[in-house]
Design a protein around this motif. Structure first.
Motif, PDB file in Angstrom:
ATOM      1  N   LYS A   5       0.917  -1.024   0.245  1.00  0.00           N
ATOM      2  CA  LYS A   5      -0.145  -0.420   0.267  1.00  0.00           C
ATOM      3  C   LYS A   5       1.118   0.487   0.199  1.00  0.00           C
ATOM      4  O   LYS A   5       0.856   2.129  -0.895  1.00  0.00           O
ATOM      5  N   SER A   6       1.627   1.176   0.568  1.00  0.00           N
ATOM      6  CA  SER A   6       2.581   2.058   0.997  1.00  0.00           C
ATOM      7  C   SER A   6       3.573   2.688   0.294  1.00  0.00           C
ATOM      8  O   SER A   6       3.731   4.015  -1.074  1.00  0.00           O
ATOM      9  N   SER A   7       3.625   1.951  -1.191  1.00  0.00           N
ATOM     10  CA  SER A   7       4.605   1.602  -2.877  1.00  0.00           C
ATOM     11  C   SER A   7       3.660   1.981  -3.566  1.00  0.00           C
ATOM     12  O   SER A   7       3.889   3.264  -4.340  1.00  0.00           O
ATOM     13  N   LEU A   8       2.473   2.079  -3.627  1.00  0.00           N
ATOM     14  CA  LEU A   8       1.153   2.381  -4.643  1.00  0.00           C
ATOM     15  C   LEU A   8       0.875   3.540  -3.714  1.00  0.00           C
ATOM     16  O   LEU A   8       0.881   4.747  -4.900  1.00  0.00           O
ATOM     17  N   LYS A   9       0.609   4.235  -2.992  1.00  0.00           N
ATOM     18  CA  LYS A   9       1.434   5.708  -2.484  1.00  0.00           C
ATOM     19  C   LYS A   9       1.916   6.914  -2.943  1.00  0.00           C
ATOM     20  O   LYS A   9       1.709   7.281  -3.403  1.00  0.00           O
ATOM     21  N   ARG A  10       3.376   5.898  -2.596  1.00  0.00           N
ATOM     22  CA  ARG A  10       4.862   6.748  -2.978  1.00  0.00           C
ATOM     23  C   ARG A  10       4.694   6.862  -4.684  1.00  0.00           C
ATOM     24  O   ARG A  10       4.364   8.404  -5.088  1.00  0.00           O
ATOM     25  N   ILE A  11       3.800   5.480  -5.230  1.00  0.00           N
ATOM     26  CA  ILE A  11       3.641   6.132  -6.864  1.00  0.00           C
ATOM     27  C   ILE A  11       2.833   7.186  -7.291  1.00  0.00           C
ATOM     28  O   ILE A  11       2.857   8.088  -8.049  1.00  0.00           O
ATOM     29  N   ARG A  12       1.850   7.361  -6.751  1.00  0.00           N
ATOM     30  CA  ARG A  12       0.348   8.457  -6.691  1.00  0.00           C
ATOM     31  C   ARG A  12       1.824   9.408  -5.853  1.00  0.00           C
ATOM     32  O   ARG A  12       1.068  10.773  -7.198  1.00  0.00           O
ATOM     33  N   GLN A  13       1.540   9.925  -5.648  1.00  0.00           N
ATOM     34  CA  GLN A  13       2.412  10.901  -4.787  1.00  0.00           C
ATOM     35  C   GLN A  13       3.560  11.600  -5.517  1.00  0.00           C
ATOM     36  O   GLN A  13       3.975  12.925  -6.471  1.00  0.00           O
ATOM     37  N   THR A  14       4.725  10.468  -6.125  1.00  0.00           N
ATOM     38  CA  THR A  14       5.794  11.282  -7.644  1.00  0.00           C
ATOM     39  C   THR A  14       5.117  11.549  -8.841  1.00  0.00           C
ATOM     40  O   THR A  14       5.412  12.575  -9.095  1.00  0.00           O
ATOM     41  N   GLU A  15       4.104  10.440  -8.863  1.00  0.00           N
ATOM     42  CA  GLU A  15       3.408  11.570  -9.933  1.00  0.00           C
ATOM     43  C   GLU A  15       3.428  12.715 -10.367  1.00  0.00           C
ATOM     44  O   GLU A  15       3.497  13.186 -11.412  1.00  0.00           O
ATOM     45  N   LYS A  16       2.823  12.803  -9.015  1.00  0.00           N
ATOM     46  CA  LYS A  16       1.739  14.584  -8.885  1.00  0.00           C
ATOM     47  C   LYS A  16       2.619  15.667  -8.609  1.00  0.00           C
ATOM     48  O   LYS A  16       2.770  16.388  -9.405  1.00  0.00           O
ATOM     49  N   ARG A  17       3.716  15.147  -7.947  1.00  0.00           N
ATOM     50  CA  ARG A  17       4.983  16.040  -7.977  1.00  0.00           C
ATOM     51  C   ARG A  17       5.595  16.341  -8.911  1.00  0.00           C
ATOM     52  O   ARG A  17       6.247  17.650  -9.434  1.00  0.00           O
ATOM     53  N   ARG A  18       6.041  15.377  -9.480  1.00  0.00           N
ATOM     54  CA  ARG A  18       6.689  15.286 -11.339  1.00  0.00           C
ATOM     55  C   ARG A  18       5.905  16.130 -11.824  1.00  0.00           C
ATOM     56  O   ARG A  18       6.348  17.611 -12.685  1.00  0.00           O
ATOM     57  N   LEU A  19       4.152  16.233 -11.719  1.00  0.00           N
ATOM     58  CA  LEU A  19       3.282  17.117 -13.311  1.00  0.00           C
ATOM     59  C   LEU A  19       4.196  18.283 -12.553  1.00  0.00           C
ATOM     60  O   LEU A  19       3.359  19.277 -13.203  1.00  0.00           O
TER      61      LEU A  19
END
Length: 84
Positions: A5-19
């Motif tokens: 779950k934590s890595s799925l959340k990290r993926i979402r956060q990273t994508e949001k930050r990247r954009l």
């Protein structure tokens, strides 16, 4: 694909930050480009504080390195001083 779950959340956060960073990085580059395209000293002098503010904000939030922001501000100031 990630299993935790934590890595799925990290993926979402990273994508949001990247954009987010990509948008503001592009906005900064366009502002610098617009100032460099200006040939009128008065207009360039009026634009400079706004561009410097954008650069400082992006350096503060680690979108760009603080030295890069300072180098760009320095180059733009020299460019404005050279205008006749």
């Amino acid at each position: 694909m990630a299993n935790h779950k934590s890595s799925l959340k990290r993926i979402r956060q990273t994508e949001k930050r990247r954009l987010h960073n990509r948008y503001y990085g592009k906005t900064m580059r366009n502002a610098v480009r617009k100032l460099r395209a200006t040939t009128d000293k008065g207009e360039a002098t009026a634009m400079y504080p706004g561009v410097a503010k954008i650069l400082d904000k992006l350096a503060k939030t680690h979108v760009i390195h603080k030295n890069k922001a300072n180098n760009l501000k320095s180059k733009l100031a020299r460019y404005i001083n050279k205008l006749a």
